[in-house]
Design a protein around this motif. Structure first.
Motif, mmCIF file in Angstrom:
data_model
loop_
_atom_site.group_PDB
_atom_site.id
_atom_site.type_symbol
_atom_site.label_atom_id
_atom_site.label_comp_id
_atom_site.label_asym_id
_atom_site.label_seq_id
_atom_site.Cartn_x
_atom_site.Cartn_y
_atom_site.Cartn_z
ATOM 1 N N ASP A 13 -0.600 0.662 -8.303
ATOM 2 C CA ASP A 13 0.592 0.552 -7.365
ATOM 3 C C ASP A 13 0.968 -0.875 -7.918
ATOM 4 N N GLY A 92 -0.418 7.707 -9.248
ATOM 5 C CA GLY A 92 0.261 7.003 -8.352
ATOM 6 C C GLY A 92 1.091 7.706 -7.031
ATOM 7 N N TYR A 93 1.750 6.815 -6.159
ATOM 8 C CA TYR A 93 2.621 7.558 -5.211
ATOM 9 C C TYR A 93 4.098 6.947 -5.494
ATOM 10 N N SER A 95 5.123 7.391 -8.320
ATOM 11 C CA SER A 95 4.782 6.354 -9.553
ATOM 12 C C SER A 95 5.987 7.180 -10.631
ATOM 13 N N ASP A 99 6.966 3.082 -10.543
ATOM 14 C CA ASP A 99 5.769 2.288 -11.020
ATOM 15 C C ASP A 99 5.649 2.415 -12.611
ATOM 16 N N HIS A 152 2.034 -1.721 2.096
ATOM 17 C CA HIS A 152 2.665 -2.450 1.112
ATOM 18 C C HIS A 152 1.921 -3.664 0.650
ATOM 19 N N ALA A 154 -0.619 -3.749 -2.165
ATOM 20 C CA ALA A 154 -0.940 -3.030 -3.228
ATOM 21 C C ALA A 154 -2.413 -2.460 -3.290
ATOM 22 N N ASP A 157 -2.499 0.281 -0.471
ATOM 23 C CA ASP A 157 -1.716 1.533 -0.975
ATOM 24 C C ASP A 157 -2.151 2.247 -2.107
ATOM 25 N N THR A 158 -2.830 1.685 -2.854
ATOM 26 C CA THR A 158 -3.464 2.278 -3.996
ATOM 27 C C THR A 158 -4.706 3.241 -3.441
ATOM 28 N N THR A 161 -3.529 6.347 -1.746
ATOM 29 C CA THR A 161 -3.155 7.356 -2.647
ATOM 30 C C THR A 161 -4.373 8.033 -3.091
#
Length: 257
Positions: A13, A92-93, A95, A99, A152, A154, A157-158, A161
């Protein structure tokens, strides 16, 4: 459900100065490398983007100019990040839309080129959107029964995911469309037939490479280059992502053989 992997899968992320692949820069990158045996390694770096972080971006991810003033530039981190991701597939989300193009462009600016054709990319958001259209916060709540703290960030969020994908595999274990296989998941989560990661060139129903934007949208790239001899030089000098230019250069060189 444990992921069925033949080689490592890197979830990642990015937090950035904005949403333009060409002009914005990374301010934080988080990676979780999941090994075939189920173990994982985490890495997170703050990055000095070499430009002002707009206040609207800081309000989203909480990172300001002062937070990254003493951090390395991405060019300095690129070799380390490359080694961590080399030989891996990516996940990723959202991504594939943002990303991946952003990361590939940052690597290109650092003089490192990834052959994205060799990388299988899973966009977890697209499984969710096809099955339960919502946000990452809602995805974590729906699939895992958890609330996303520090959205938010990183790392948050990662990790969310990664957890959502495992929960999706559990929930859809009997669904023939969702297979615990990286190649199948990459194919299922691909919403477009992009030739370059930014989607400026796409495949049409005849499997031809065509323009995905602008006045030539839908027209075969080879046809446009033949009918407009000066277009190639203009395109290569314009403000497009390096990966996009590399794709056009390969097509152009193949025409000249």
């Amino acid at each position: 459900m444990k992921l069925n992997l033949q080689r490592p899968l890197v979830f990642f992320d990015l937090e950035t100065t904005g949403t333009s692949v060409e002009t914005d820069r990374i301010v934080e990158i988080c990676l979780i490398k999941v090994m075939p045996d189920g173990t994982d390694e985490e890495r997170v770096w703050r990055v000095n983007p070499g430009m002002h972080i707009p206040e609207e971006a800081s309000r989203v991810h909480g990172i300001s100019d002062a937070d990254v003033a003493d951090k390395p530039r991405f060019q300095q981190l690129a070799p380390t990040v490359f080694e961590f991701m080399k030989g891996c597939d990516w996940a990723g989300y959202n991504s594939n839309r943002f990303d991946v193009p952003m990361l590939v462009e940052e690597f290109a600016r650092a003089g490192i080129r990834f052959d994205t054709n060799e990388i299988r990319m899973i966009d977890v958001q697209n499984i969710f959107y096809k099955k339960e259209p919502r946000t990452l916060v809602a995805a974590l709540r729906f699939y895992c029964g958890e609330n996303l703290e520090n959205a938010h960030s990183a790392m948050a969020d990662t990790r969310a995911t990664y957890n959502v994908l495992k929960a999706q595999l559990d929930r859809y274990a009997d669904d023939p469309e969702i297979k615990n296989d990286v190649a199948a998941l990459a194919a299922y989560t691909c919403m477009t037939r992009n030739v370059d990661v930014a989607g400026k060139f796409v495949k049409n129903d005849k499997d031809e490479t065509v323009f995905g934007f602008g006045k030539f949208k839908g027209m075969p790239v080879v046809q446009v280059l033949r009918e407009n001899p000066g277009y190639y030089s203009w395109f290569m000098g314009a403000d497009f992502a390096q990966n996009t230019k590399d794709v056009l250069a390969r097509i152009y060189c193949a025409m000249k053989k």
